[in-house]
Motif scaffolding. Structure first.
Motif, PDB file in Angstrom:
ATOM      1  N   ASP A   1       2.622   1.522  -3.486  1.00 58.21           N
ATOM      2  CA  ASP A   1       1.669   1.878  -4.542  1.00 58.21           C
ATOM      3  C   ASP A   1       1.296   3.360  -4.538  1.00 58.21           C
ATOM      4  O   ASP A   1       1.008   3.922  -5.589  1.00 58.21           O
ATOM      5  CB  ASP A   1       0.397   1.024  -4.425  1.00 58.21           C
ATOM      6  CG  ASP A   1       0.621  -0.425  -4.804  1.00 58.21           C
ATOM      7  OD1 ASP A   1       1.694  -0.748  -5.364  1.00 58.21           O
ATOM      8  OD2 ASP A   1      -0.268  -1.251  -4.509  1.00 58.21           O
ATOM      9  N   LYS A   2       1.326   3.995  -3.361  1.00 58.64           N
ATOM     10  CA  LYS A   2       0.986   5.427  -3.292  1.00 58.64           C
ATOM     11  C   LYS A   2       1.898   6.283  -4.157  1.00 58.64           C
ATOM     12  O   LYS A   2       1.517   7.355  -4.613  1.00 58.64           O
ATOM     13  CB  LYS A   2       1.110   5.946  -1.841  1.00 58.64           C
ATOM     14  CG  LYS A   2      -0.020   5.622  -0.951  1.00 58.64           C
ATOM     15  CD  LYS A   2      -0.021   6.446   0.329  1.00 58.64           C
ATOM     16  CE  LYS A   2       1.227   6.389   1.140  1.00 58.64           C
ATOM     17  NZ  LYS A   2       1.107   7.042   2.455  1.00 58.64           N
ATOM     18  N   TYR A   3       3.123   5.828  -4.379  1.00 61.53           N
ATOM     19  CA  TYR A   3       4.126   6.630  -5.068  1.00 61.53           C
ATOM     20  C   TYR A   3       4.381   6.167  -6.499  1.00 61.53           C
ATOM     21  O   TYR A   3       5.183   6.761  -7.209  1.00 61.53           O
ATOM     22  CB  TYR A   3       5.421   6.639  -4.248  1.00 61.53           C
ATOM     23  CG  TYR A   3       5.195   7.255  -2.897  1.00 61.53           C
ATOM     24  CD1 TYR A   3       5.241   8.633  -2.724  1.00 61.53           C
ATOM     25  CD2 TYR A   3       4.857   6.466  -1.797  1.00 61.53           C
ATOM     26  CE1 TYR A   3       4.993   9.203  -1.493  1.00 61.53           C
ATOM     27  CE2 TYR A   3       4.610   7.030  -0.558  1.00 61.53           C
ATOM     28  CZ  TYR A   3       4.676   8.396  -0.411  1.00 61.53           C
ATOM     29  OH  TYR A   3       4.420   8.963   0.814  1.00 61.53           O
TER      30      TYR A   3
ATOM     31  N   ASP B   1       6.527   8.372   4.893  1.00 53.82           N
ATOM     32  CA  ASP B   1       5.989   7.136   5.461  1.00 53.82           C
ATOM     33  C   ASP B   1       6.932   6.432   6.427  1.00 53.82           C
ATOM     34  O   ASP B   1       6.496   5.554   7.175  1.00 53.82           O
ATOM     35  CB  ASP B   1       5.593   6.177   4.333  1.00 53.82           C
ATOM     36  CG  ASP B   1       4.371   6.676   3.586  1.00 53.82           C
ATOM     37  OD1 ASP B   1       3.254   6.451   4.079  1.00 53.82           O
ATOM     38  OD2 ASP B   1       4.545   7.320   2.533  1.00 53.82           O
TER      39      ASP B   1
ATOM     40  N   LYS C   1       0.832  -1.206   0.000  1.00 55.59           N
ATOM     41  CA  LYS C   1       0.000   0.000   0.000  1.00 55.59           C
ATOM     42  C   LYS C   1       0.873   1.266   0.000  1.00 55.59           C
ATOM     43  O   LYS C   1       0.595   2.221  -0.727  1.00 55.59           O
ATOM     44  CB  LYS C   1      -0.922  -0.026   1.214  1.00 55.59           C
ATOM     45  CG  LYS C   1      -1.937   1.076   1.239  1.00 55.59           C
ATOM     46  CD  LYS C   1      -2.879   0.909   2.419  1.00 55.59           C
ATOM     47  CE  LYS C   1      -3.889   2.025   2.456  1.00 55.59           C
ATOM     48  NZ  LYS C   1      -4.802   1.912   3.585  1.00 55.59           N
TER      49      LYS C   1
END
Length: 149
Positions: free
Chosen positions: A15-17, A37, A12
């Motif tokens: 995937d944000k980046y 993060d 997760k």
């Protein structure tokens, strides 16, 4: 056989980046991920990128991120803090304190490293010049974590 997938919480974060479903992070995205993060400052994030961009292509692949996450993950800031505490006035590491700290690190099986194995790890990292920078310190830490003893 080792699991090839990232744990869901790590996936997760990664995937944000990612952009356009490309499973590689550009340097600036990886640095932003490390600072946002994993609570690293800019210099620490750059150090992590340099260490974990294993193929030196200026991007952090999902596999390279998995290496980071498996070895350090949320504990990365603690490793930097520990390293700073161990530095002596001449900017080298106090090896007696380093030994005492690394002796308490447990491997993936929850066991402590035997003295002889720890000595090999430290000597290999410090080399003939008997100096250890953060990268070498982290390498010893990771070797301990991954050992099966």
């Amino acid at each position: 056989m080792a699991c090839r997938k990232l744990p869901p919480e790590a996936q997760k974060i990664f995937d944000k980046y990612c952009h356009n479903f490309v499973m590689r992070l550009k340097r600036e995205d990886a640095i932003r991920m490390f600072t946002s993060d994993f609570n690293l400052n800019e210099k620490q994030a750059e150090t992590m990128f340099e260490i974990y961009d294993i193929d030196k292509n200026g991007q952090l692949s999902q596999w390279e991120f998995k290496q980071f996450y498996t070895n350090l993950g949320e504990h990365a800031p603690e490793l930097f803090q520990t390293f700073e505490k161990l530095k002596s006035e001449d900017a080298g590491l106090d090896f007696e304190k380093t030994w005492d700290i690394l002796k308490t690190v447990k491997n993936t099986n929850g066991n402590l490293t035997e003295d002889a194995e720890l000595e090999v790890f430290i000597k290999a990292a410090a080399g003939e010049e008997k100096k250890m920078d953060f990268g070498k310190f982290m390498n010893v830490f990771c070797r301990i974590k991954q050992s099966r003893a």
